[in-house]
Design a protein around this motif. Structure first.
Motif, short mmCIF file in Angstrom:
data_model
loop_
_atom_site.label_atom_id
_atom_site.label_comp_id
_atom_site.label_asym_id
_atom_site.label_seq_id
_atom_site.Cartn_x
_atom_site.Cartn_y
_atom_site.Cartn_z
N ASP A 153 24.73 9.45 13.18
CA ASP A 153 24.86 9.05 11.77
C ASP A 153 25.40 7.62 11.64
N ARG A 154 25.67 6.97 12.77
CA ARG A 154 26.26 5.62 12.69
C ARG A 154 25.36 4.55 13.32
N PHE A 155 24.08 4.88 13.37
CA PHE A 155 23.08 3.90 13.85
C PHE A 155 21.87 4.03 12.94
N SER A 156 21.32 2.90 12.48
CA SER A 156 20.14 3.01 11.61
C SER A 156 19.19 1.83 11.78
N THR A 157 17.91 2.17 11.69
CA THR A 157 16.88 1.12 11.60
C THR A 157 16.07 1.35 10.32
N GLY A 158 16.62 2.15 9.42
CA GLY A 158 15.93 2.49 8.16
C GLY A 158 15.78 1.25 7.28
N GLU A 159 14.60 1.18 6.64
CA GLU A 159 14.26 -0.02 5.85
C GLU A 159 15.31 -0.35 4.79
N SER A 160 15.74 0.68 4.03
CA SER A 160 16.66 0.38 2.93
C SER A 160 18.02 -0.06 3.47
N ILE A 161 18.42 0.50 4.60
CA ILE A 161 19.69 0.09 5.22
C ILE A 161 19.58 -1.35 5.71
N LEU A 162 18.46 -1.70 6.32
CA LEU A 162 18.28 -3.08 6.79
C LEU A 162 18.30 -4.04 5.61
N ASP A 163 17.67 -3.63 4.49
CA ASP A 163 17.68 -4.48 3.29
C ASP A 163 19.10 -4.70 2.78
N LEU A 164 19.91 -3.64 2.82
CA LEU A 164 21.29 -3.76 2.33
C LEU A 164 22.14 -4.73 3.17
N HIS A 165 21.68 -4.99 4.38
CA HIS A 165 22.42 -5.89 5.27
C HIS A 165 21.67 -7.19 5.52
N ALA A 166 20.81 -7.55 4.58
CA ALA A 166 19.97 -8.75 4.75
C ALA A 166 20.45 -9.91 3.90
N LYS A 167 21.39 -9.66 2.99
CA LYS A 167 21.71 -10.65 1.98
C LYS A 167 23.16 -10.54 1.53
N ASP A 168 23.80 -11.68 1.35
CA ASP A 168 25.14 -11.66 0.75
C ASP A 168 25.01 -11.97 -0.74
N GLN A 169 26.05 -12.51 -1.38
CA GLN A 169 26.00 -12.76 -2.83
C GLN A 169 25.55 -14.20 -3.15
N SER A 170 25.04 -14.90 -2.16
CA SER A 170 24.60 -16.28 -2.40
C SER A 170 23.11 -16.29 -2.74
N ALA A 171 22.59 -17.50 -2.99
CA ALA A 171 21.15 -17.63 -3.26
C ALA A 171 20.36 -17.89 -1.97
N HIS A 172 21.03 -17.79 -0.80
CA HIS A 172 20.30 -18.02 0.45
C HIS A 172 19.29 -16.90 0.72
N THR A 173 18.22 -17.27 1.41
CA THR A 173 17.12 -16.33 1.66
C THR A 173 17.60 -15.16 2.52
N ALA A 174 17.15 -13.97 2.15
CA ALA A 174 17.53 -12.76 2.89
C ALA A 174 16.83 -12.72 4.24
N CYS A 175 17.46 -12.06 5.20
CA CYS A 175 16.82 -11.83 6.51
C CYS A 175 17.36 -10.50 7.05
N ARG A 176 16.44 -9.58 7.33
CA ARG A 176 16.88 -8.26 7.80
C ARG A 176 17.32 -8.27 9.26
N PRO A 177 18.37 -7.51 9.58
CA PRO A 177 18.64 -7.28 11.02
C PRO A 177 17.61 -6.28 11.54
N GLU A 178 17.69 -5.97 12.85
CA GLU A 178 16.77 -4.96 13.40
C GLU A 178 17.44 -3.58 13.47
N ALA A 179 18.76 -3.59 13.51
CA ALA A 179 19.50 -2.32 13.54
C ALA A 179 20.89 -2.54 12.95
N VAL A 180 21.42 -1.49 12.34
CA VAL A 180 22.80 -1.53 11.83
C VAL A 180 23.61 -0.46 12.56
#
Ligand SMILES: Cc1cc2nc3c(=O)[nH]c(=O)nc-3n(C[C@H](O)[C@H](O)[C@H](O)COP(=O)(O)OP(=O)(O)OC[C@H]3O[C@@H](n4cnc5c(N)ncnc54)[C@H](O)[C@@H]3O)c2cc1C
Length: 462
Positions: free
Chosen positions: A21-48
């Motif tokens: 339960d503490r490893f994920s490659t799920g699309e929505s999880i990757l999206d949640l870790h692709a962007k901070d609160q700035s206007a910089h372009t998002a980039c997904r990791p491959e695993a969280v």
């Protein structure tokens, strides 16, 4: 910097290091870790990965180092310069499962915490002790993210920034070593301050797995005031006069007229639409603070203040500062069609009025929507400039204006970032600001992280 995509075999190895339960490659999880609160372009990791212990972090780092996999730490993702965006992909280590307060030692004014502790939660836990941890970056930031960015906020003028509160750190290095540094003594002259290398390093030298934070006594009483001025110059002069006065404001914030207009609209404040100081004082009794407010009023009026509205006591302070604390989000919500570039620079107090004048001169001719809000007591200015989302030319103009102003701040003897960190957005100014020291920073980076796996693509220019 080139990294190969993670193979299935490597993903499997990494997944085996923590419970499922503490490893994920799920699309929505990757999206949640692709962007901070700035206007910089998002980039997904491959695993969280959500580590729970220091040794799990150390094992992941060791494996990543052996196989040349990027690793980026993640607190709350509230950064404003793209600091946690995993631009080279790889693994994100999310610290939301390491949010235990390990010990509170009231008599020593210290707390040991895991990196995922949110600073407001630490302060809630401390309430009954009469102690608190002062740096307040507004968003629900974690201690790990605050250490990595050397965050500060409205109270820095009195209490200092995160760096001033880090006594001891345990960090995981790419070699898999867990390195402890610093001391629990309140002062020390022993050796090099490794802590000061790690604070502000944005997770590029090591990953914080535990920290001992200094605490201070809660103020017994509060007061605040809003002071309106005929010009930015008069308000800036007051900042200097208040700092010289010995009154020790706990917050000294200067807001431009456009901020006041927005706050009036959203919070019905009924303030004059003019440059305005929000001032806060901490003290021991209301009578002492009442005298402080009288002196502050005299100082403001001597500088031309048109309206001075004081408030005594915690409730009054909260009422006065409520709209100030909500301003960042108000700006975002009021411009849904725009991207907002949040510029963050700091200059010596003597350069402060000149910087504010340069900001007006740069943005006004272009008719760009903008808001000036600043932690004036520290010469730290944020200029939030809006550019239409569907207008690349306007966005390029916003960036050009910001670039000129950052260079102006550096020319005034200041810094390209007062509190948000270098992240992605400020890398291009590192040579201008640091000159020959930048080469020494690279050497330090290579010493701790020879393969460059930690938060690659940050801090250093290409
Ligand atoms: C509305 C709003 C207001 C804000 N106001 C302020 C303000 O007044 N002052 C201010 O200073 N900031 C402000 N910020 C910015 C932000 O809150 C701070 O930069 C904060 O320190 C980020 O913390 P975080 O937990 O969200 O970290 P993240 O954004 O998740 O990460 C920040 C950096 O820390 C690294 N990192 C995370 N955890 C670790 C770890 N355990 N070890 C090593 N590296 C790690 C990340 O890789 C990244 O480089 C504001 C943000 C918002 C959205």
């Amino acid at each position: 910097m080139k990294f190969n995509p993670l193979s299935n075999a490597k993903l499997k190895d990494l997944a085996s290091m923590v419970s499922s339960d503490r490893f994920s490659t799920g699309e929505s999880i990757l999206d949640l870790h692709a962007k901070d609160q700035s206007a910089h372009t998002a980039c997904r990791p491959e695993a969280v990965i959500w580590p729970e212990t220091a040794s799990e972090v150390a094992s992941v780092l060791k494996y990543a180092n052996q196989h040349n996999i990027p690793v980026t730490g993640w607190g709350s993702g509230s950064s404003l310069e793209g600091n946690p965006i995993p631009v080279c992909r790889g693994i994100v280590l999310d610290f939301s499962r390491m949010r235990r307060i390990l010990a509170i030692r009231e008599e020593d004014f210290q707390a040991d915490v895991q990196p995922g502790v949110v600073y407001q939660d630490l302060n809630d836990k401390l309430r009954h002790t009469g102690l608190f941890f002062p740096p307040d970056p507004g968003a629900r930031a974690t201690i790990g993210g605050m250490i990595a960015n050397n965050a500060s906020g409205t109270r820095t003028v009195l209490y200092g920034c995160t760096r001033d509160y880090v006594m001891r750190l345990v960090v995981a290095l790419p070699s898999g070593e867990l390195l402890e540094m610093g001391t629990r003594a309140s002062k020390s002259s022993s050796g090099y301050s490794l802590i000061n290398l790690f604070v502000g390093s944005e997770g590029t030298l090591g990953i914080v797995v535990e920290a001992t934070m200094r605490l201070v006594g809660f103020p017994a009483e509060y007061s605040a005031a809003v002071a309106t001025f005929p010009s930015v110059q008069a308000a800036a002069g007051t900042v200097y006069a208040l700092k010289r006065s010995g009154l020790n404001p706990a917050a000294l914030e200067l807001l431009g007229p456009e901020c006041i207009a927005l706050m009036n609209q959203e919070e019905k404040l009924g303030l004059d639409v003019a440059p305005t100081l929000f001032i806060e004082f901490h003290g021991t009794t209301t009578s002492q603070l009442s005298e402080v407010l009288d002196t502050a009023r005299d100082i403001c009026e001597a500088q031309g203040c048109r309206d001075f509205r004081p408030g005594l006591g915690r409730a009054e302070r909260d009422r006065i500062f409520k709209a100030r604390h909500a301003l960042g989000e108000m700006i975002q919500h009021n411009h849904p069609e725009h991207k907002i570039l949040i510029m963050d620079v700091a200059v010596p107090i003597t350069g402060y009025a000149e910087l504010l004048a340069a900001m007006q001169a740069e943005v006004s001719p272009h008719g760009l929507i903008h808001y000036t809000l600043s932690h004036a007591g520290n010469g730290n200015v944020h200029l939030n400039i809006a550019g239409k989302k569907d207008d690349p030319e306007e966005w390029a103009l916003v960036q050009k204006v910001s670039e000129r102003l950052v260079m102006k701040a550096i020319a005034l003897g200041g810094t390209a970032t007062g509190e948000h960190g270098v992240g992605l957005g400020k890398r291009k100014y590192m040579t201008a600001q640091h000159g020959a020291s930048l080469a020494w920073m690279r050497r330090i980076k290579n010493l701790f992280d020879p393969n460059g796996i930690l938060n690659p693509g940050k801090i250093f220019p290409e």
